[in-house]
Design a protein around this motif. Structure first.
Motif, mmCIF file in Angstrom:
data_model
loop_
_atom_site.group_PDB
_atom_site.id
_atom_site.type_symbol
_atom_site.label_atom_id
_atom_site.label_comp_id
_atom_site.label_asym_id
_atom_site.label_seq_id
_atom_site.Cartn_x
_atom_site.Cartn_y
_atom_site.Cartn_z
ATOM 1 N N VAL A 143 0.820 -1.211 0.000
ATOM 2 C CA VAL A 143 0.000 0.000 0.000
ATOM 3 C C VAL A 143 0.859 1.268 0.000
ATOM 4 O O VAL A 143 2.070 1.217 0.262
ATOM 5 C CB VAL A 143 -0.948 0.044 1.222
ATOM 6 N N SER A 172 17.070 -1.508 2.470
ATOM 7 C CA SER A 172 16.514 -2.521 3.355
ATOM 8 C C SER A 172 15.188 -2.045 3.960
ATOM 9 O O SER A 172 15.088 -0.907 4.398
ATOM 10 C CB SER A 172 17.522 -2.814 4.469
ATOM 11 N N GLY A 173 14.188 -2.909 3.930
ATOM 12 C CA GLY A 173 12.908 -2.596 4.546
ATOM 13 C C GLY A 173 11.955 -1.795 3.684
ATOM 14 O O GLY A 173 10.911 -1.339 4.150
ATOM 15 N N LYS A 176 10.858 -4.945 -0.843
ATOM 16 C CA LYS A 176 11.243 -5.671 -2.064
ATOM 17 C C LYS A 176 10.609 -7.064 -2.113
ATOM 18 O O LYS A 176 10.046 -7.461 -3.137
ATOM 19 C CB LYS A 176 12.772 -5.796 -2.144
ATOM 20 N N GLU A 363 6.617 -0.209 10.564
ATOM 21 C CA GLU A 363 5.706 -1.290 10.969
ATOM 22 C C GLU A 363 5.993 -1.707 12.413
ATOM 23 O O GLU A 363 5.074 -1.883 13.212
ATOM 24 C CB GLU A 363 5.856 -2.491 10.010
#
Ligand SMILES: Nc1ncnc2c1ncn2[C@@H]1O[C@H](COP(=O)(O)OP(=O)(O)OP(=O)(O)O)[C@@H](O)[C@H]1O
Ligand SMILES: [Mg+2]
Length: 448
Positions: A143, A172-173, A176, A363
């Protein structure tokens, strides 16, 4: 043929029903009470049950109670002599579809059975539909509210149904693996495996045998032949994560595999072929690695048929509110907490953080906030955002006061001149900030 099970304790009545239903073109069986009916249902499947209420042993209502838990229960029509309003209401309450009294009119019974059968089919469809919906809801979703994410989503939609190799780049994060997974789920290969291999975690020898398998005796510990991941992923999708770490020696073999689908197991001399779609990802700048001699240019070109570059979160701050709400919903559901949204100030401080760990870090912060939150909304106090200080280009001989002044200015700029936001980030109250601004002669709020 519609399959009917008649449950009634009177033997002559059962016999009559069976005969008449068979004559009307139904497949009909009978059971003398609830217990016998359950046994029959274990052995055979039925579409409709004609059920008497008063029977010795397990009566009609008890049978319905027992069957209720099973979604595959046939549709139940109550057919009873003791027609009172109470039993009718009771039967409907326990899930009976319709209610007829004895003596029945055969034509009427036939109509009701047919209708019940159609209803049963619809019920199954509805069940499937709801299951599908539930499955869709629990699938991870990519999203975002920014144009950049909309662009990536449009690209995913376009390329997912093809078999093209996809190359995903991002810090990173940034998501992907989620993008790779989304491509697979929206492709024609979604019913076949999605297998991920992280190239950074294995040694060169191990990675080759993981990828392409090995024959018995290929190396000392190879006591048995082993399938490679490419064989397991045949007809499916292979995600090669951290492709920049793939050992040079293996890159030529991977290139050949991408070109032809052909490979050899380690220690084997037979050429095998599979059909695998490859999605590769890296958080490195591969052109740099190529320049340093760590990655083959031809392999890079071969992988880079479709390129998806996911920008770091700090370059798409419009995504933060959307992602934050998305994770809030996810974790309130998971942790069964009733949290409706974010209190004023909470979203602002989320937008201010530079998020070096990108979406994964966001997150984690939201998950922790949902756990800590004791009110109906997440407040700034629930958010423990790891604070990464604004980088200052202080010259070697700056005084502490100069550093403080520059720092306050930077934070103010980051908060678009909003003093209450800035004081939150600085960890001081607004009055202290005001006094410091006066002291340093920063009276005009620094706007971007
Ligand atoms: N746009 C997004 N929408 C929803 N969730 C996201 C989004 N981007 C990332 N995430 C979530 O963030 C977490 C990290 O994503 P992912 O593992 O795909 O990142 P990555 O780029 O593969 O990271 P790494 O390079 O460290 O392996 C996952 O839980 C993922 O579901
Ligand atoms: Mg990853």
């Amino acid at each position: 043929m519609i399959r009917v099970l008649a449950v009634d304790d009177e033997e002559p009545f059962r016999r009559l029903l069976k005969k008449e239903l068979a004559r009307k073109g139904f497949y009909a069986e009978a059971a003398p009470d609830g217990g016998a009916a359950i046994q029959r249902l274990k052995d055979e499947s039925f579409d409709v049950i004609l059920l008497d209420i008063v029977m010795p042993g397990t009566d009609g209502i008890s049978l319905m109670k027992k069957l209720k838990a099973d979604p595959a229960t046939p549709v139940i029509i109550v057919l009873t002599g003791k027609a009172t309003i109470e039993t009718a209401v009771e039967a409907m309450k326990h899930g009976a579809y319709d209610y007829l009294t004895k003596p029945y009119k055969l034509d009427e019974l036939v109509i009701v059975i047919n209708r019940a059968y159609e209803y049963g089919k619809l019920r199954v469809k509805k069940e499937q539909f709801e299951q599908e919906l539930l499955r869709k809801e629990s699938e991870p979703e990519f999203v975002g509210g920014s144009g950049k994410i909309a662009h990536i989503l449009a690209l995913i939609r376009k390329i997912a149904p093809t078999d093209s190799t996809v190359f995903i780049q991002g810090e990173s994060g940034t998501g992907k693996e989620l993008v790779a997974n989304t491509i697979w789920r929206r492709s024609g290969r979604s019913s076949l495996p999605f297998i991920a291999l992280n190239c950074a975690t294995l040694s060169e020898n191990l990675i080759e045998s993981e990828l392409f398998g090995h024959e018995k005796g290929a190396f000392t510990s190879a006591y048995q032949a082993k399938y490679g991941i490419v064989e397991v992923a045949d007809k499916g999708t292979l995600f090669l994560d951290e492709i920049g770490e793939m050992p040079l020696g293996l890159q030529a073999k991977l290139l050949r595999f991408l070109d032809s689908g052909e490979f050899r197991r380690v220690g084997g001399n037979k050429t095998l072929t599979v059909d695998v779609r490859v999605i590769a990802a890296t958080n490195k700048d591969l052109t740099e690695v190529i320049r340093a001699g760590g990655f083959r240019q031809d392999l890079y070109y071969r992988l880079n048929v479709i390129n998806i570059a996911i920008p770091p979160l700090r370059e798409r701050k419009e995504d933060i509110p959307v992602l934050a709400s998305h994770f809030l919903k996810k974790y309130s559901r998971k942790l069964a907490k009733d949290i409706s949204g974010f209190a004023p100030g909470a979203l602002d401080s989320l937008k201010l953080s530079p998020w070096p760990g990108n979406v994964r870090e966001l997150e984690n912060v939201i998950e922790r906030a949902v756990i800590l939150c004791e009110a109906g909304k997440i407040g700034p106090e629930d958010l423990s955002i790891p604070f990464t200080p604004v980088v200052l280009e202080a010259s070697g001989n700056s005084t502490l006061e100069e550093i403080e002044r520059d720092y306050i200015l930077k934070v103010l700029q980051e908060s678009n001149g909003n003093q209450s936001k800035a004081s939150q980030v600085l960890g001081i109250d607004r009055k202290t900030l005001y006094l410091k601004l006066k002291k340093y002669g920063i009276d005009e709020p620094a706007k971007r």
